[in-house]
Scaffold this motif. Structure first.
Motif, PDB file in Angstrom:
ATOM      1  N   TRP A 246       0.838  -1.211   0.000  1.00 10.20           N
ATOM      2  CA  TRP A 246       0.000   0.000   0.000  1.00 10.20           C
ATOM      3  C   TRP A 246       0.869   1.255   0.000  1.00 10.20           C
ATOM      4  CZ3 TRP A 246      -4.423  -0.981   4.145  1.00 10.20           C
ATOM      5  CH2 TRP A 246      -5.458  -1.714   3.539  1.00 10.20           C
ATOM      6  N   TRP A 247       2.026   1.164   0.649  1.00  9.69           N
ATOM      7  CA  TRP A 247       2.906   2.333   0.690  1.00  9.69           C
ATOM      8  C   TRP A 247       3.335   2.710  -0.736  1.00  9.69           C
ATOM      9  CZ3 TRP A 247       8.159   3.585  -0.164  1.00  9.69           C
ATOM     10  CH2 TRP A 247       8.534   4.830   0.354  1.00  9.69           C
ATOM     11  N   LEU A 248       3.638   1.713  -1.549  1.00 10.53           N
ATOM     12  CA  LEU A 248       3.979   1.990  -2.956  1.00 10.53           C
ATOM     13  C   LEU A 248       2.746   2.454  -3.726  1.00 10.53           C
ATOM     14  CD1 LEU A 248       6.204  -1.157  -3.632  1.00 10.53           C
ATOM     15  CD2 LEU A 248       7.013   1.210  -3.646  1.00 10.53           C
ATOM     16  N   GLN A 249       1.621   1.788  -3.467  1.00 12.86           N
ATOM     17  CA  GLN A 249       0.409   2.085  -4.236  1.00 12.86           C
ATOM     18  C   GLN A 249      -0.200   3.444  -3.882  1.00 12.86           C
ATOM     19  OE1 GLN A 249      -1.403  -1.627  -2.985  1.00 12.86           O
ATOM     20  NE2 GLN A 249      -1.469  -2.391  -5.070  1.00 12.86           N
ATOM     21  N   ARG A 250       0.160   3.997  -2.720  1.00 14.93           N
ATOM     22  CA  ARG A 250      -0.370   5.294  -2.282  1.00 14.93           C
ATOM     23  C   ARG A 250       0.178   6.435  -3.130  1.00 14.93           C
ATOM     24  NH1 ARG A 250      -2.162   9.405  -1.205  1.00 14.93           N
ATOM     25  NH2 ARG A 250      -3.027  10.273   0.727  1.00 14.93           N
ATOM     26  N   HIS A 251       1.339   6.211  -3.768  1.00 14.90           N
ATOM     27  CA  HIS A 251       1.946   7.254  -4.596  1.00 14.90           C
ATOM     28  C   HIS A 251       1.106   7.465  -5.867  1.00 14.90           C
ATOM     29  CE1 HIS A 251       4.795   9.333  -7.188  1.00 14.90           C
ATOM     30  NE2 HIS A 251       5.412   9.699  -6.079  1.00 14.90           N
ATOM     31  N   GLU A 279      -5.235   2.219   1.845  1.00 16.31           N
ATOM     32  CA  GLU A 279      -5.942   2.990   2.879  1.00 16.31           C
ATOM     33  C   GLU A 279      -4.991   3.863   3.681  1.00 16.31           C
ATOM     34  OE1 GLU A 279      -8.242   0.276   5.271  1.00 16.31           O
ATOM     35  OE2 GLU A 279      -9.293  -0.505   3.515  1.00 16.31           O
ATOM     36  N   LEU A 280      -3.718   3.900   3.318  1.00 20.38           N
ATOM     37  CA  LEU A 280      -2.783   4.704   4.113  1.00 20.38           C
ATOM     38  C   LEU A 280      -3.103   6.179   3.953  1.00 20.38           C
ATOM     39  CD1 LEU A 280       0.702   2.999   3.596  1.00 20.38           C
ATOM     40  CD2 LEU A 280      -0.985   2.640   5.415  1.00 20.38           C
ATOM     41  N   SER A 281      -3.167   6.863   5.068  1.00 21.08           N
ATOM     42  CA  SER A 281      -3.423   8.306   5.012  1.00 21.08           C
ATOM     43  C   SER A 281      -2.125   9.019   4.634  1.00 21.08           C
ATOM     44  CB  SER A 281      -3.912   8.810   6.373  1.00 21.08           C
ATOM     45  OG  SER A 281      -2.824   8.761   7.294  1.00 21.08           O
ATOM     46  N   HIS A 282      -2.267  10.288   4.329  1.00 22.91           N
ATOM     47  CA  HIS A 282      -1.109  11.143   4.029  1.00 22.91           C
ATOM     48  C   HIS A 282      -0.071  11.035   5.152  1.00 22.91           C
ATOM     49  CE1 HIS A 282       0.083  14.634   1.480  1.00 22.91           C
ATOM     50  NE2 HIS A 282       0.779  14.990   2.549  1.00 22.91           N
ATOM     51  N   GLU A 283      -0.554  11.155   6.386  1.00 23.37           N
ATOM     52  CA  GLU A 283       0.354  11.139   7.545  1.00 23.37           C
ATOM     53  C   GLU A 283       0.993   9.765   7.725  1.00 23.37           C
ATOM     54  OE1 GLU A 283      -2.644  12.511   7.523  1.00 23.37           O
ATOM     55  OE2 GLU A 283      -2.060  14.619   7.773  1.00 23.37           O
ATOM     56  N   GLU A 284       0.196   8.717   7.579  1.00 21.12           N
ATOM     57  CA  GLU A 284       0.737   7.359   7.761  1.00 21.12           C
ATOM     58  C   GLU A 284       1.822   7.057   6.724  1.00 21.12           C
ATOM     59  OE1 GLU A 284      -3.215   5.137   9.676  1.00 21.12           O
ATOM     60  OE2 GLU A 284      -2.989   5.293   7.506  1.00 21.12           O
ATOM     61  N   TRP A 285       1.595   7.496   5.498  1.00 16.84           N
ATOM     62  CA  TRP A 285       2.582   7.273   4.427  1.00 16.84           C
ATOM     63  C   TRP A 285       3.917   7.932   4.800  1.00 16.84           C
ATOM     64  CZ3 TRP A 285       5.530  10.047   0.874  1.00 16.84           C
ATOM     65  CH2 TRP A 285       6.018   9.320  -0.228  1.00 16.84           C
ATOM     66  N   ALA A 291      10.242   6.537   9.176  1.00 25.31           N
ATOM     67  CA  ALA A 291      10.737   5.424  10.014  1.00 25.31           C
ATOM     68  C   ALA A 291      11.777   4.613   9.243  1.00 25.31           C
ATOM     69  CB  ALA A 291       9.576   4.534  10.443  1.00 25.31           C
ATOM     70  N   ALA A 292      11.537   4.382   7.956  1.00 26.22           N
ATOM     71  CA  ALA A 292      12.463   3.571   7.162  1.00 26.22           C
ATOM     72  C   ALA A 292      13.755   4.333   6.884  1.00 26.22           C
ATOM     73  CB  ALA A 292      11.806   3.151   5.848  1.00 26.22           C
ATOM     74  N   ARG A 293      13.666   5.645   6.637  1.00 32.45           N
ATOM     75  CA  ARG A 293      14.896   6.388   6.298  1.00 32.45           C
ATOM     76  C   ARG A 293      15.724   6.690   7.549  1.00 32.45           C
ATOM     77  NH1 ARG A 293      14.997  12.062   5.551  1.00 32.45           N
ATOM     78  NH2 ARG A 293      15.807  11.859   3.450  1.00 32.45           N
ATOM     79  N   GLY A 294      15.065   6.634   8.718  1.00 36.10           N
ATOM     80  CA  GLY A 294      15.818   6.786   9.960  1.00 36.10           C
ATOM     81  C   GLY A 294      16.292   8.198  10.220  1.00 36.10           C
ATOM     82  N   ALA A 295      15.745   9.149   9.526  1.00 37.48           N
ATOM     83  CA  ALA A 295      16.103  10.558   9.725  1.00 37.48           C
ATOM     84  C   ALA A 295      14.942  11.411   9.264  1.00 37.48           C
ATOM     85  CB  ALA A 295      17.357  10.900   8.915  1.00 37.48           C
ATOM     86  N   PRO A 296      14.757  12.573   9.930  1.00 38.31           N
ATOM     87  CA  PRO A 296      13.642  13.425   9.503  1.00 38.31           C
ATOM     88  C   PRO A 296      13.869  13.981   8.100  1.00 38.31           C
ATOM     89  CG  PRO A 296      14.957  14.495  11.221  1.00 38.31           C
ATOM     90  CD  PRO A 296      15.524  13.132  11.042  1.00 38.31           C
ATOM     91  N   LEU A 297      12.799  14.463   7.494  1.00 35.92           N
ATOM     92  CA  LEU A 297      12.922  15.079   6.171  1.00 35.92           C
ATOM     93  C   LEU A 297      13.616  16.427   6.299  1.00 35.92           C
ATOM     94  CD1 LEU A 297       9.341  14.205   4.890  1.00 35.92           C
ATOM     95  CD2 LEU A 297      11.502  13.205   4.138  1.00 35.92           C
ATOM     96  N   PRO A 298      14.265  16.884   5.242  1.00 38.07           N
ATOM     97  CA  PRO A 298      14.972  18.177   5.349  1.00 38.07           C
ATOM     98  C   PRO A 298      13.999  19.332   5.585  1.00 38.07           C
ATOM     99  CG  PRO A 298      14.950  17.369   3.082  1.00 38.07           C
ATOM    100  CD  PRO A 298      14.388  16.278   3.936  1.00 38.07           C
TER     101      PRO A 298
END
Ligand SMILES: NC(=O)c1ccc[n+]([C@@H]2O[C@H](COP(=O)([O-])OP(=O)(O)OC[C@H]3O[C@@H](n4cnc5c(N)ncnc54)[C@H](OP(=O)(O)O)[C@@H]3O)[C@@H](O)[C@H]2O)c1
Length: 298
Positions: A246-251, A279-285, A291-298
């Protein structure tokens, strides 16, 4: 790619056919009707055991779509592996795939990897021949950039309809490249710039290989992304495997995951990705990505 026994030229066995049959049945139960092959998978044995399954089940061919690929030669003995998109090679490999798959037609043929020595006009000639002879319905590419697709398409009257690339929560450069666009962190990202946008704009289906990250987040090992995938799965009454897909399909690019597991229980764990809309929301995505990148976004 997981069907057909060992990665060598030893013959496949009856149990390899049973294994393939169980995988195909699990896929059909899960609402999956498209099957991805390549001439090289298990030295042709993936296609061959699939052909055996088709021969066992009357009417199955009409219910499914078969995609296969050509263009890679595996390393063997003292010969190195290489890429080969010469016209004669394409024609020969496709005829061999058809024979192994025991079918008259391939729904989609992908050129597996770019061959730097291949002449786009020569490739196009081979594809036109296959199309005119009714052996292949549609064509696409794999592991190619927007520029490579554009170059090939310029020689082809038939539209290229697929680009299959590695994309997952572990292999994130397809999304990172677009976001880190003017930062030093963008250096070294492998995803070809503009390919996502090109495919979306041209109606070229983006297929993600390696979408389950080979079990990295679902093999029981704790990590922030694995833990979050489990939590989201509970919240949405589904499996962690589905959450990853779903994470891929949400794009919005319309990414289609090419699930690689051949284990029936894992295939069934992907069912909701085939039959329910993400069903992933904007925030969940974003939470999963961060969580996977292990660092906040710039
Ligand atoms: N175009 C290309 O260049 C290219 C390259 C690679 C693959 N592909 C295609 O894409 C498909 C998917 O690629 P992939 O197999 O790398 O993707 P994947 O779906 O991310 O991974 C599945 C692979 O990981 C193994 N695995 C181990 N633990 C797992 C777990 N807990 N959950 C799920 N899988 C686990 C599976 O083995 P089990 O079968 O034992 O579950 C299987 O070999 C392939 O089958 C092939 O059709 C294309």
């Amino acid at each position: 790619m997981g069907l057909g026994g060992a990665w060598d030229r030893t013959p496949y066995t009856a149990s390899d056919i049973d294994h393939a049959e169980a995988a195909v049945e699990a896929a059909l139960d899960a609402g999956i009707t498209r099957f991805d092959h390549a001439d090289i998978y298990r030295f042709g044995k993936s296609e061959a055991v699939f052909g055996e399954v088709l021969a066992r089940a009357s009417g199955l061919r009409e219910r499914i779509e078969i995609q296969t690929k050509c263009g890679i030669r595996l390393a063997e003995d003292d010969r190195p592996g290489l890429y080969d998109l010469r016209a004669d090679t394409i024609l020969a490999r496709v005829r061999e795939s058809l024979a192994r798959l025991r079918t008259d037609v391939i729904d989609t043929l992908l050129l597996h990897r770019p061959d730097p020595l291949a002449d786009p006009d020569e490739i196009a000639k081979a594809l036109h021949t296959l199309h005119d002879e009714g052996l292949v319905r549609r064509f696409g590419v794999s592991n190619m950039s927007a520029a490579q697709i554009t170059r090939l398409q310029a020689c082809l009257d038939i539209p290229l309809t697929v680009d299959q690339l590695e994309m997952s929560l572990a292999r994130r450069d397809w999304v990172e490249a677009g976001v880190l666009v003017n930062t030093p962190a963008a250096a070294g990202l492998g995803f070809p710039e503009g390919t996502l946008e090109h495919c979306a704009a041209q109606g070229i289906e983006l297929q993600a290989w390696g979408p389950l990250a080979r079990g990295r987040y679902t093999n029981g090992e704790p990590s922030p992304a694995a833990d979050l995938a489990r939590k989201l799965a509970r919240r949405h009454d589904t499996t962690p495997e589905t959450v990853l897909l779903w994470w891929l399909q949400r794009h919005p690019a319309g990414i289609v995951p090419v699930v690689g597991t051949s284990r029936p229980e894992r295939i069934r764990a992907c069912r909701d990705a085939a039959v329910r809309t993400t069903e992933l929301s904007h925030e969940e995505w974003y939470e999963l990505w961060i969580a996977a990148r292990g660092a906040p976004l710039p």
